[in-house]
Design a protein around this motif. Structure first.
Motif, short mmCIF file in Angstrom:
data_model
loop_
_atom_site.label_atom_id
_atom_site.label_comp_id
_atom_site.label_asym_id
_atom_site.label_seq_id
_atom_site.Cartn_x
_atom_site.Cartn_y
_atom_site.Cartn_z
N TRP A 193 0.76 -1.31 -0.09
CA TRP A 193 -0.13 0.20 -0.32
C TRP A 193 0.92 1.07 -0.05
CZ3 TRP A 193 1.29 2.80 3.94
CH2 TRP A 193 1.65 2.30 5.61
N ALA A 194 2.08 1.66 0.67
CA ALA A 194 2.83 2.40 0.69
C ALA A 194 3.14 2.36 -1.14
CB ALA A 194 4.51 2.19 1.80
N ARG A 195 3.97 1.42 -1.75
CA ARG A 195 3.92 1.63 -3.00
C ARG A 195 3.31 1.83 -3.86
NH1 ARG A 195 6.45 -3.88 -1.38
NH2 ARG A 195 4.97 -4.63 -3.00
N TRP A 196 1.85 2.49 -3.80
CA TRP A 196 1.49 2.15 -4.87
C TRP A 196 0.27 2.75 -4.05
CZ3 TRP A 196 1.74 0.32 -9.37
CH2 TRP A 196 2.33 -0.81 -9.34
N THR A 197 0.22 3.93 -2.86
CA THR A 197 0.42 5.23 -2.61
C THR A 197 -1.02 5.77 -3.74
OG1 THR A 197 0.81 5.14 -0.35
CG2 THR A 197 -0.45 6.99 -1.22
N TRP A 198 -0.50 6.20 -4.06
CA TRP A 198 -0.70 7.32 -5.64
C TRP A 198 -1.52 6.68 -7.18
CZ3 TRP A 198 -0.81 11.87 -4.78
CH2 TRP A 198 0.39 12.61 -3.76
N GLY A 199 -1.42 5.42 -6.57
CA GLY A 199 -3.07 4.31 -7.41
C GLY A 199 -3.64 4.22 -6.69
N LEU A 200 -3.69 4.66 -5.33
CA LEU A 200 -4.73 4.13 -4.45
C LEU A 200 -5.56 5.51 -4.28
CD1 LEU A 200 -3.30 2.19 -1.62
CD2 LEU A 200 -4.62 1.21 -3.09
N CYS A 203 -9.53 9.00 3.94
CA CYS A 203 -8.94 8.27 2.79
C CYS A 203 -7.46 9.05 2.54
CB CYS A 203 -9.80 7.44 2.33
SG CYS A 203 -11.07 6.47 3.22
N ALA A 204 -7.28 9.45 1.71
CA ALA A 204 -6.26 9.86 0.74
C ALA A 204 -5.32 10.20 1.70
CB ALA A 204 -7.07 11.24 -0.24
N ALA A 205 -5.81 11.09 3.16
CA ALA A 205 -4.56 12.42 3.61
C ALA A 205 -4.15 10.75 5.03
CB ALA A 205 -5.61 13.28 4.40
N ALA A 206 -4.72 9.92 5.17
CA ALA A 206 -3.91 8.48 5.27
C ALA A 206 -3.34 8.28 5.32
CB ALA A 206 -5.64 8.43 5.98
N LEU A 207 -3.44 7.66 4.00
CA LEU A 207 -2.68 6.86 3.32
C LEU A 207 -1.25 7.95 2.83
CD1 LEU A 207 -4.72 5.79 0.10
CD2 LEU A 207 -3.52 4.33 1.40
N ASP A 225 -9.04 5.82 -4.99
CA ASP A 225 -10.44 7.28 -4.48
C ASP A 225 -11.29 8.05 -4.71
OD1 ASP A 225 -11.08 7.67 -0.90
OD2 ASP A 225 -9.92 9.44 -1.84
N ILE A 226 -9.93 8.48 -5.36
CA ILE A 226 -10.17 10.43 -6.17
C ILE A 226 -11.98 9.63 -7.24
CG2 ILE A 226 -10.41 11.46 -7.79
CD1 ILE A 226 -7.07 12.12 -6.73
N PHE A 227 -11.76 8.59 -8.20
CA PHE A 227 -12.66 8.04 -8.69
C PHE A 227 -13.69 7.73 -8.26
CE2 PHE A 227 -14.63 4.29 -11.12
CZ PHE A 227 -15.01 4.81 -12.25
N LEU A 228 -13.47 6.83 -7.15
CA LEU A 228 -15.01 6.46 -6.20
C LEU A 228 -15.74 7.63 -5.37
CD1 LEU A 228 -13.44 3.14 -4.73
CD2 LEU A 228 -15.01 3.32 -7.00
N THR A 229 -14.95 8.12 -4.78
CA THR A 229 -15.30 9.30 -3.98
C THR A 229 -16.12 10.54 -5.45
OG1 THR A 229 -13.52 9.20 -2.11
CG2 THR A 229 -15.54 11.73 -2.95
N SER A 230 -16.04 10.14 -6.64
CA SER A 230 -16.40 11.65 -7.47
C SER A 230 -17.69 11.01 -8.35
CB SER A 230 -15.52 12.07 -9.18
OG SER A 230 -14.82 10.05 -9.61
N SER A 231 -17.65 9.42 -8.96
CA SER A 231 -18.01 8.47 -9.26
C SER A 231 -19.55 8.67 -7.75
CB SER A 231 -18.73 6.87 -9.18
OG SER A 231 -16.96 7.28 -10.50
#
Length: 240
Positions: free
Chosen positions: A42-49, A112-116, A53-59
């Protein structure tokens, strides 16, 4: 205008240290660092996550605002009935209801984004104690999961403090003048460039810390076989 233009890069750059010095350590100094660990997925793929998160939130916001509907007969309980609307028709809920749920979606997604991001900024993947240079004493080079290649932050070792984490397989690094702390996990780590046990990693770090760094709190005695001392019974506690 020129002053604002010069400040924009600093405003857009995530700042991880108030008093540390951003530094790029040469390849020779980090050939076999004191401690090194591959960050979790999760730390290596933070920006992908975060992108997900942005996609799910906007949807969720789009669906809520444009498609959250109710029957006209049910709407009459909380809002005036629209003119010429049949009883069995579906119409959007009142704007205040949709706005409130959209705000909740936005808050959850931003949280969620801030926590990541915070977790990635505080997960240590490389520690190296550098020898004195000139008038400066020994320096601690800290590289976290978000740092690329040989980039990291230098802190005077005399201002660094170590304490045990939740158990003997974890350490918490604090620096005087800095907010928060850094997490050092000893499982599956490289010690001086070679795979080492939790005991080896802990002993190597504490040995390097003895000459300049500070150690606080209670330290648990390592259990046999590097097992977690929280296990009091069961197969793990019987391992040698």
């Amino acid at each position: 205008m020129q002053s604002l233009r010069n400040r924009i890069p600093h405003l857009l750059r995530l700042r991880t240290s108030k008093t540390g010095t951003s530094s790029t350590v040469d390849q020779g100094s980090l050939t076999a660092p004191l401690f090194q660990r591959i960050p979790p997925w999760w730390a290596r793929w933070t920006w992908g996550l975060i992108a997900c998160d942005i996609f799910l939130t906007s949807s969720a916001i789009e669906l809520t605002w444009n498609h959250w509907s109710t029957l006209v007969s049910d709407l009459e309980r909380v809002s005036p009935k629209p003119a010429d609307a049949p009883q069995n028709a579906w119409i959007p809920r009142p704007a205040w209801q949709r706005f409130g749920l959209c705000a909740a979606h936005l808050g959850l997604g931003a949280g969620c984004a801030a926590a990541l991001l915070v977790a990635q900024l505080r997960f240590v993947r490389t520690l190296a104690v550098l020898p004195p240079a000139g008038k400066e004493g020994r320096q601690l080079f800290v590289q976290c999961a978000h740092n690329w290649r040989k980039n990291g932050t230098l802190f005077p070792l005399a201002r660094c403090t170590l304490q045990e984490g939740r158990n003997e397989t974890e350490m918490v690094l604090r620096v005087a003048g800095e907010r928060g702390h850094w997490y050092v996990g000893l499982d599956d780590a490289l010690v001086h460039g070679a795979p080492g046990s939790v005991t080896a990693g802990r002993d190597a770090i504490l040995q390097a810390w003895a000459n300049g760094g500070k150690r606080v709190g209670k330290w648990t005695k390592m259990a046999a076989g590097d097992r977690d001392s929280r296990w009091k019974s069961g197969p793990v506690s019987r391992q040698n």
